[in-house]
Design a protein around this motif. Structure first.
Motif, mmCIF file in Angstrom:
data_model
loop_
_atom_site.group_PDB
_atom_site.id
_atom_site.type_symbol
_atom_site.label_atom_id
_atom_site.label_comp_id
_atom_site.label_asym_id
_atom_site.label_seq_id
_atom_site.Cartn_x
_atom_site.Cartn_y
_atom_site.Cartn_z
ATOM 1 N N GLY A 51 43.011 37.043 40.745
ATOM 2 C CA GLY A 51 42.257 38.223 41.166
ATOM 3 C C GLY A 51 40.794 38.138 40.787
ATOM 4 N N PHE A 52 40.525 37.608 39.583
ATOM 5 C CA PHE A 52 39.140 37.448 39.122
ATOM 6 C C PHE A 52 38.374 36.473 40.007
ATOM 7 N N THR A 53 38.947 35.309 40.240
ATOM 8 C CA THR A 53 38.239 34.279 41.001
ATOM 9 C C THR A 53 38.085 34.677 42.471
ATOM 10 N N MET A 54 39.117 35.279 43.044
ATOM 11 C CA MET A 54 39.013 35.721 44.439
ATOM 12 C C MET A 54 37.959 36.816 44.590
ATOM 13 N N ALA A 55 37.878 37.693 43.598
ATOM 14 C CA ALA A 55 36.829 38.719 43.614
ATOM 15 C C ALA A 55 35.453 38.068 43.576
ATOM 16 N N ILE A 115 38.476 47.105 49.464
ATOM 17 C CA ILE A 115 38.595 47.749 48.153
ATOM 18 C C ILE A 115 37.522 47.275 47.181
ATOM 19 N N ILE A 116 37.355 45.959 47.028
ATOM 20 C CA ILE A 116 36.357 45.465 46.083
ATOM 21 C C ILE A 116 34.944 45.824 46.554
ATOM 22 N N ARG A 117 34.707 45.733 47.854
ATOM 23 C CA ARG A 117 33.374 46.085 48.380
ATOM 24 C C ARG A 117 33.040 47.545 48.082
ATOM 25 N N LEU A 169 31.440 51.737 41.665
ATOM 26 C CA LEU A 169 31.619 51.597 40.220
ATOM 27 C C LEU A 169 30.814 50.463 39.601
ATOM 28 N N GLY A 170 30.305 49.567 40.436
ATOM 29 C CA GLY A 170 29.594 48.402 39.941
ATOM 30 C C GLY A 170 30.464 47.160 39.992
ATOM 31 N N THR A 171 29.817 46.014 39.888
ATOM 32 C CA THR A 171 30.517 44.739 40.050
ATOM 33 C C THR A 171 31.613 44.521 39.011
ATOM 34 N N ASN A 172 31.321 44.763 37.753
ATOM 35 C CA ASN A 172 32.277 44.435 36.688
ATOM 36 C C ASN A 172 33.577 45.231 36.811
ATOM 37 N N LEU A 173 33.462 46.523 37.091
ATOM 38 C CA LEU A 173 34.669 47.330 37.253
ATOM 39 C C LEU A 173 35.394 46.966 38.552
ATOM 40 N N ALA A 174 34.637 46.585 39.572
ATOM 41 C CA ALA A 174 35.257 46.160 40.828
ATOM 42 C C ALA A 174 36.090 44.895 40.605
ATOM 43 N N ILE A 175 35.599 44.003 39.756
ATOM 44 C CA ILE A 175 36.355 42.786 39.419
ATOM 45 C C ILE A 175 37.666 43.154 38.729
ATOM 46 N N VAL A 176 37.597 44.109 37.795
ATOM 47 C CA VAL A 176 38.813 44.556 37.094
ATOM 48 C C VAL A 176 39.824 45.133 38.086
ATOM 49 N N VAL A 177 39.336 45.946 39.019
ATOM 50 C CA VAL A 177 40.209 46.505 40.052
ATOM 51 C C VAL A 177 40.861 45.383 40.863
#
Length: 295
Positions: free
Chosen positions: A188-192, A146-148, A154-162
């Motif tokens: 979720g933030f740190t794992m991302a 999902i994050i990948r 969407l880009g890194t920042n939005l992927a972090i939010v997801v």
């Protein structure tokens, strides 16, 4: 292939749904119709059979994911690259274990943690193997898939939010509270960031494993669960803000600050090394705007 069908088939959300659906279905099918009947027949004692079943499940998940996306994306599956596995395995596990150990140390100094006994009678290989499978499912699908996909789209920042929002499912665990929701978002933030910095699942997976092992090791509940065994029989006392309460030591303010610090450091390093990127959707829009301006 029809362009419309191809567009739907390779749309990011479709890719995520197919990846989770097929890989998880294969995992469930092999576990329930092959592994369990086979190993329970050979070893009626579940304490022997279950670790073997979990090991097969790990292989099914990894190979299923690998070959699906080799065929689907026609690319190298870099998120499962073994190039730095040794460093990320030991580094991730130790970092995750130490993040919890640091909180235990502070609680001990403050007089809020007491060691009563040390024994392995209340912990088993079966429980540890269960943690491996649970961590792999979450990290393979949440980080590796999902994050990948969201980062590319969407880009890194939005992927972090997801990634942060996805971790709020832990609110359905026993004993969850409002502060544990904040803990879930930080987690979720740190794992991302552990994934984004390496672009591989191994660092977050082994961090996750070290983190999950450390809590029952020190006699703490694990994300609200009290039946995950223990090695150090202990007693927690003091303010819930410090001890984490019934959620477990991961919900301590000390643990959350440590976890958030790791994420912030990784974000800084990722930004410095050019790993914070815009997704394809933004690049496409920029290109379209440029063409319009030229006309």
């Amino acid at each position: 292939m029809n362009p419309s069908i191809k567009k739907i088939l390779y749309f990011p959300i479709t890719k995520i749904l197919i990846g989770i659906g097929l890989c998880f279905s294969l995992f469930v099918a092999i576990q329930n119709f092959v592994s369990k009947p086979f190993f329970y027949y050979l070893f009626p004692d579940k304490s022997i059979a279950d670790p073997m079943i979990h090991c097969v499940s790990v292989l099914v998940l990894l190979f299923g994911y690998y070959y699906l996306f080799r065929f689907y994306d026609k690319r190298k599956i870099t998120e499962l690259s073994l190039k730095y596995l040794h460093n990320e395995m030991f580094g991730g596990f130790i970092l995750g274990f130490l993040a919890i150990t640091f909180t235990i140390f502070l609680l001990y100094i403050l007089g809020y943690y007491e060691v009563l006994d040390i024994t392995t009678e209340h912990y088993s290989l079966r429980l540890f193997c269960l943690l491996i499978v649970a961590a792999l499912i979450e990290d393979l699908f949440t980080r590796g898939l999902i994050i990948r996909v969201c980062e590319n789209w969407l880009g890194t920042n939005l992927a972090i939010v997801v990634g942060m929002l996805l971790e709020t499912w832990h609110m359905f665990n026993p004993n969850a509270n409002l502060f544990s929701l904040f803990t879930d978002l930080v987690w979720g933030f740190t794992m991302a960031m552990l994934f984004i910095y390496t672009k591989r699942i191994w660092l977050p997976f082994f961090f996750h494993l070290g983190w999950n092992f450390a809590q029952p090791f020190y006699g703490s509940n694990l994300t609200g669960l009290s039946d995950m065994g223990s090695i150090i029989q202990s007693k927690f006392s003091g303010p819930q803000l410090f001890t984490g309460g019934l959620v477990g030591v991961e919900n301590s303010i000390f643990t959350v600050i440590t976890l958030l610090s790791i994420g912030i450091i990784l974000y800084y390093l990722s930004k410095k090394e050019g790993k914070i990127v815009k997704g394809s959707i933004w690049n496409k829009n920029l290109k379209e705007n440029f063409i319009e301006d030229e006309n």
